[in-house]
Design an enzyme around this catalytic site. Structure first.
Site, PDB file in Angstrom:
ATOM      1  N   ASP A  48      -5.894   5.604   1.823  1.00 22.12           N
ATOM      2  CA  ASP A  48      -5.904   4.093   1.539  1.00 22.12           C
ATOM      3  C   ASP A  48      -7.485   3.780   1.772  1.00 22.12           C
ATOM      4  O   ASP A  48      -7.896   4.517   3.195  1.00 22.12           O
ATOM      5  CB  ASP A  48      -4.880   3.451   2.224  1.00 22.12           C
ATOM      6  CG  ASP A  48      -4.869   1.893   1.677  1.00 22.12           C
ATOM      7  OD1 ASP A  48      -3.967   1.449   1.111  1.00 22.12           O
ATOM      8  OD2 ASP A  48      -5.986   1.180   2.249  1.00 22.12           O
ATOM      9  N   HIS A  57       0.997  -1.256  -0.051  1.00 26.39           N
ATOM     10  CA  HIS A  57      -0.116   0.053   0.057  1.00 26.39           C
ATOM     11  C   HIS A  57       0.956   1.356   0.047  1.00 26.39           C
ATOM     12  O   HIS A  57       0.682   2.313  -0.730  1.00 26.39           O
ATOM     13  CB  HIS A  57      -0.868   0.211   1.316  1.00 26.39           C
ATOM     14  CG  HIS A  57      -1.829  -0.932   1.175  1.00 26.39           C
ATOM     15  ND1 HIS A  57      -3.319  -1.126   1.281  1.00 26.39           N
ATOM     16  CD2 HIS A  57      -1.448  -2.511   1.384  1.00 26.39           C
ATOM     17  CE1 HIS A  57      -3.692  -2.272   1.005  1.00 26.39           C
ATOM     18  NE2 HIS A  57      -2.753  -3.308   1.250  1.00 26.39           N
TER      19      HIS A  57
END
Ligand code: UDP
Length: 493
Positions: free
Chosen positions: A122, A17
């Site tokens: 995210d 991520h």
């Protein structure tokens, strides 16, 4: 002169991520938009070299460090990344510790200049939605998955066809222009939670993330129009146009130093394996790495290693044994594996500079677990893939490359491994499966050539997408203008 736009980027602290979001921060900053990336101190060390080089080059990037209260949440000291967790049973502790950063972030928000115009979060970092709400700015999510996966996710949520099925029942993925079969046990955790003790608790968490995600202002995706054109229009309709395909991010790392240090501080000069690659023939080597979180059980590691050995092709194998690394090392030692394959096979223990390795002309195939980053990095490298999916969206990515793009060959993994259940799993893939897939992919006959040709075409499209005039450049400009318009409206209204 920098524009008055300022995007606050809030990644999940996990390599799969953070790596793409650091790339994304640099890409956005190249468009004259200031970005601030939220990061914890250990990760600031790990990703700082790359970020500081971007800052030194004149890009308007800032790093905002906030301390993670790891030990207060039962995490080992200094554990600030999902790949540092000693066991995936601590995932919830990790998420809870991370969520405590909401208050400190709100406290420093007033100091961020110019005032942030949006948060790009995210999608797993759901608490930033409240921060965006509080400061009345758009909450845009970065979804680190393909458009294909996201469309399938939506279609399954709506049709619920998986609910009446047994684990091994096949289903045709609903609502797609293609006929793609999978079993329920290969679907992501939201549809296939497993049977371990914590399965329901984890499912509820996933449902919560999904519910928050649906309220986002828009979605950014690390993919590009040309690769997923079969699904993009439908997905855009679902998202009322507020979805922007702005990848592939890994291609934004133009020099070897950035490629080498992506996701780690290692310096390229340490990389004996790059020298070894220099000594190999073009397109002769299989690079095998199953991402940052997967560590195979010793049983499956042995099959992978022997499959590669038996294939007789030169290879690089990245070893990540997790808590069972000692068993893996013992096997390597006792069987003399390394000395047997010396010269033909190289083991990398720990972190490999994946995009640097993939960019080497000696690499002819990539054996991957099909994490979305690895999948798209393989696409950018223009090499065919040997697919061994493990969990999450990985089986879907496998279907995309094997069936839709025609650039992959599956080793034949049958079902998701449920990490949090410490589901090491039984034998799913044997050495013969690995060896067979390797031979099919490396084959120099017509079929192999055709696959390589398709991979090469995709690589060219990927390169064009993020260049001046490319589709992803265009989409990123549209996104920036959308936020500018939104910000200006807010100032006027
Ligand atoms: N990666 C790397 N070296 C490693 C392991 C992983 O550079 O030894 C990088 C890889 O290039 C990718 C990311 O870590 O950018 C992993 O993300 P992915 O989505 O493929 O899988 P995950 O690790 O999240 O399962």
């Amino acid at each position: 002169m920098a524009s008055s736009l300022h995007f606050l980027i809030t990644p999940l602290m996990s390599p799969g991520h953070l790596i793409p979001m650091v790339d994304m921060a640099k890409l956005i900053a190249q468009h004259n938009v200031a970005v601030t990336i939220l990061i914890t101190p250990r990760n600031a060390e790990r990703y700082g070299t790359v970020l500081h080089r971007a800052i030194a080059s004149g890009l308007p990037v800032k790093i905002l460090q906030l301390e993670l209260p790891a030990s207060e949440y039962g995490l080992p000291d200094g554990c600030e990344s999902v790949d540092d967790l000693p066991t995936f049973n601590l995932t919830k502790n990790f998420f809870d510790a991370f969520a405590t950063l909401q208050k400190p972030l709100e406290d420093v928000f007033y100091l961020l200049k110019p005032r942030p115009s949006c948060i790009i979060s995210d999608k797993h970092v759901t608490w930033t939605e409240e921060v965006a709400k509080k400061f009345q700015i758009p909450w845009v999510i970065f979804d680190g998955m393909s458009c294909f996966t996201q469309l399938v996710t939506h279609n399954l949520c709506v049709s619920k066809i998986h609910e009446s099925l047994a684990d091994s029942d096949p289903l045709i993925l609903p609502g797609l222009p293609d006929t793609i079969y999978m079993t329920k046990s290969q679907l992501p955790g939201l549809f296939n939670p497993g049977n371990n003790a914590r399965a329901m608790e984890i499912l509820l968490e996933r449902e919560k993330i999904r519910a928050v995600e649906l309220g986002a202002y828009g979605t950014l995706i690390n993919s590009f129009d040309e690769m997923e054109k079969r699904y993009i229009d439908e997905f855009k309709k679902l998202k009322q146009g507020r979805v922007w395909f702005i990848g592939p991010f890994s291609n934004s790392n133009k020099n070897d130093l950035d490629r080498a240090q992506r996701g780690s501080k290692d310096s390229v000069s340490n990389h004996e394996y790059m020298k070894w690659l220099d000594s190999q023939h073009n397109r002769s080597v299989i690079y095998a790495c199953l991402g940052s979180l997967t560590w195979l059980t010793p049983l499956q590691f042995i099959e992978l290693a022997l499959g590669l050995e038996n294939s007789k092709f030169p290879f690089i194998l990245v070893v990540k044994g997790g808590t069972r690394i000692e068993e893996v090392e013992k096997w390597l030692d006792e069987t003399g594996f390394e000395s047997r394959v010396k010269g033909r096979g190289v083991l990398i223990r720990g972190w490999a500079s994946q995009v640097l390795i993939l960019s080497h002309p000696a690499v002819g195939a990539f054996l991957t677990h099909c994490g979305w980053n690895s999948t798209i990095e393989g696409v950018c490298a223009g090499v065919p893939l040997i697919t061994w999916p493990q969990f999450a969206d990985q089986f879907l990515n496998e279907r995309l490359v094997v069936q839709v793009l025609g650039t992959g060959v599956a080793v034949g993994a049958k079902r998701v491994i449920h990490l949090e259940g410490e589901d090491g799993g039984a034998m799913q893939v044997r050495r013969e499966d690995v060896c067979k897939a390797a031979k099919i992919v490396m084959d120099e006959g017509e079929e192999g050539e055709e696959r390589r040709e398709k991979a090469k075409c995709l690589k060219q499209m990927a390169e064009k997408a993020i260049e001046e005039g490319g589709s992803s450049q265009f989409n990123l400009n549209l996104f920036i203008e959308d936020i500018r318009l939104h910000t200006n409206k807010g100032l006027v209204g």
